[in-house]
Write a protein that holds these residues in place. Structure first.
Motif, mmCIF file in Angstrom:
data_model
loop_
_atom_site.group_PDB
_atom_site.id
_atom_site.type_symbol
_atom_site.label_atom_id
_atom_site.label_comp_id
_atom_site.label_asym_id
_atom_site.label_seq_id
_atom_site.Cartn_x
_atom_site.Cartn_y
_atom_site.Cartn_z
ATOM 1 N N GLU A 31 -1.896 -0.266 8.942
ATOM 2 C CA GLU A 31 -1.728 -1.720 8.838
ATOM 3 C C GLU A 31 -3.048 -2.397 8.475
ATOM 4 O OE1 GLU A 31 -0.095 -3.406 12.360
ATOM 5 O OE2 GLU A 31 1.802 -2.300 12.236
ATOM 6 N N THR A 38 -4.945 0.111 -1.740
ATOM 7 C CA THR A 38 -3.695 0.279 -2.475
ATOM 8 C C THR A 38 -3.073 1.663 -2.290
ATOM 9 O OG1 THR A 38 -5.017 0.763 -4.449
ATOM 10 C CG2 THR A 38 -4.179 -1.476 -4.216
ATOM 11 N N MET A 95 0.844 -1.198 0.000
ATOM 12 C CA MET A 95 0.000 0.000 0.000
ATOM 13 C C MET A 95 0.873 1.240 0.000
ATOM 14 S SD MET A 95 -2.891 1.230 2.787
ATOM 15 C CE MET A 95 -1.695 1.783 4.008
ATOM 16 N N GLU A 119 -4.078 -1.856 4.842
ATOM 17 C CA GLU A 119 -3.335 -2.729 3.934
ATOM 18 C C GLU A 119 -3.894 -4.146 3.974
ATOM 19 O OE1 GLU A 119 1.182 -3.235 2.352
ATOM 20 O OE2 GLU A 119 0.896 -2.496 4.404
#
Length: 316
Positions: free
Chosen positions: A81, A89, A1, A84
């Motif tokens: 986190e 993205t 990401m 992702e």
């Protein structure tokens, strides 16, 4: 990401086309996940990136509204986190300050969303934006559709007759209702901390504890004893145990600093300076003061037995 930090106006640089999910997303709870999932489906149909725009610090922290929003359910590093993990993205992190708070609804749509190349936008039904938060999701829809950009408004996600929201989850954590918080979040509530040196009293009592220093300003559940599960980066399997959040009243009459102490079942080893992700599974009891160390030991033994019994009912 890819994470893109936006301070002030995005400018005229080229940005990749995306479907943009908008929100602060503190907690990334079931309502937030529905917004991101709907955006993911539209992005797949259009063949463009799935993007999220969030804000740092929390807008209420800057505007001084509501509860103490200096503490977060998911501080930004944790939030990134989770994004992702959900397949985002691109994440645009907009610096929320008094200057940004004064941006008009029209300017936000044209100077931020359009310049960031959002081909479609997904928001929750209660989304508000623009100076003073005076514009809502329907305003966003009208402004964007004038320029041919679709806006998808996601209805409320409800549980037990209540709208799933960050404020509702905060309320439940402050009551110690971590099992309900897990249902609202879609997974157990968790914090990230580092093991630091304490007074060593737990080892003397026969129940060695890891003293935890949170690595971010998390919302902490109410004081009391909890069933927890801990994950370490260098361990394949998580460890279960007990955590006490409180002031250690049996030994400390100065109730001025909350401490976090974890006793991990069937574990021996050096954990100092290790980072651990702590998941709160269930609330066992309130913190209380005991008349002697012997009374405290007896209570901890009972807590361990009860916690192990309850742990058997949780999915691994």
């Amino acid at each position: 990401m890819k994470t893109v930090w936006i301070t002030g106006n995005p400018g005229n640089q080229a940005f990749e086309p995306s479907v943009m999910a908008l929100g602060n997303f503190d907690g990334v709870h079931k309502g937030h996940r529905q917004i991101i999932e709907d955006a993911r489906k539209i992005a797949a149909e259009k063949g463009v990136n799935l993007a999220v725009m969030t804000f740092d610090p929390h807008p209420r922290q800057v505007l001084g509204a509501g509860a103490n929003y200096d503490q977060q359910l998911t501080p930004l590093p944790i939030k990134l986190e989770v994004f992702e993990e959900l397949g985002v993205t691109i994440c645009y992190v907009v610096q929320f300050d008094t200057q940004f708070a004064s941006v008009t609804a029209e300017s936000f749509v044209h100077d931020f969303l359009f310049r960031l190349n959002a081909k479609a936008i997904v928001v929750g039904f209660d989304y508000r934006f623009g100076a003073g938060g005076r514009a809502d999701a329907n305003t966003l829809k009208a402004l964007a559709e004038e320029a041919g950009r679709a806006v998808h408004i996601v209805p409320a996600v409800n549980l037990y007759g209540e709208k799933v929201s960050s404020s509702f989850i905060r309320e439940k954590l402050l009551l110690g209702e971590v099992k309900l918080a897990a249902e609202l979040l879609g997974k157990p509530y968790e914090i990230l901390g580092e093991v630091v040196r304490g007074e060593g009293r737990g080892r003397v009592l026969g129940f060695p504890t890891a003293n935890i220093a949170p690595l971010h300003k998390f919302v902490l559940p109410r004081t009391g004893v909890y069933l927890i599960q801990c994950k370490f980066a260098d361990m394949d399997e998580p460890l279960s145990g007990l955590m006490n959040i409180g002031y250690k009243p049996t030994f400390n009459d100065l109730e001025n600093q909350v401490t976090l102490e974890a006793h991990l079942f069937d574990f021996s080893g050096d954990l100092y300076h290790k980072q651990m992700k702590i998941q709160f599974l269930d609330f066992l009891r309130s913190e209380k003061k005991f008349n002697s160390a012997q009374e405290l030991i007896a209570q901890i033994q009972a807590d361990v037995q009860e916690a192990k019994r309850r742990f058997e009912s949780f999915p691994r």
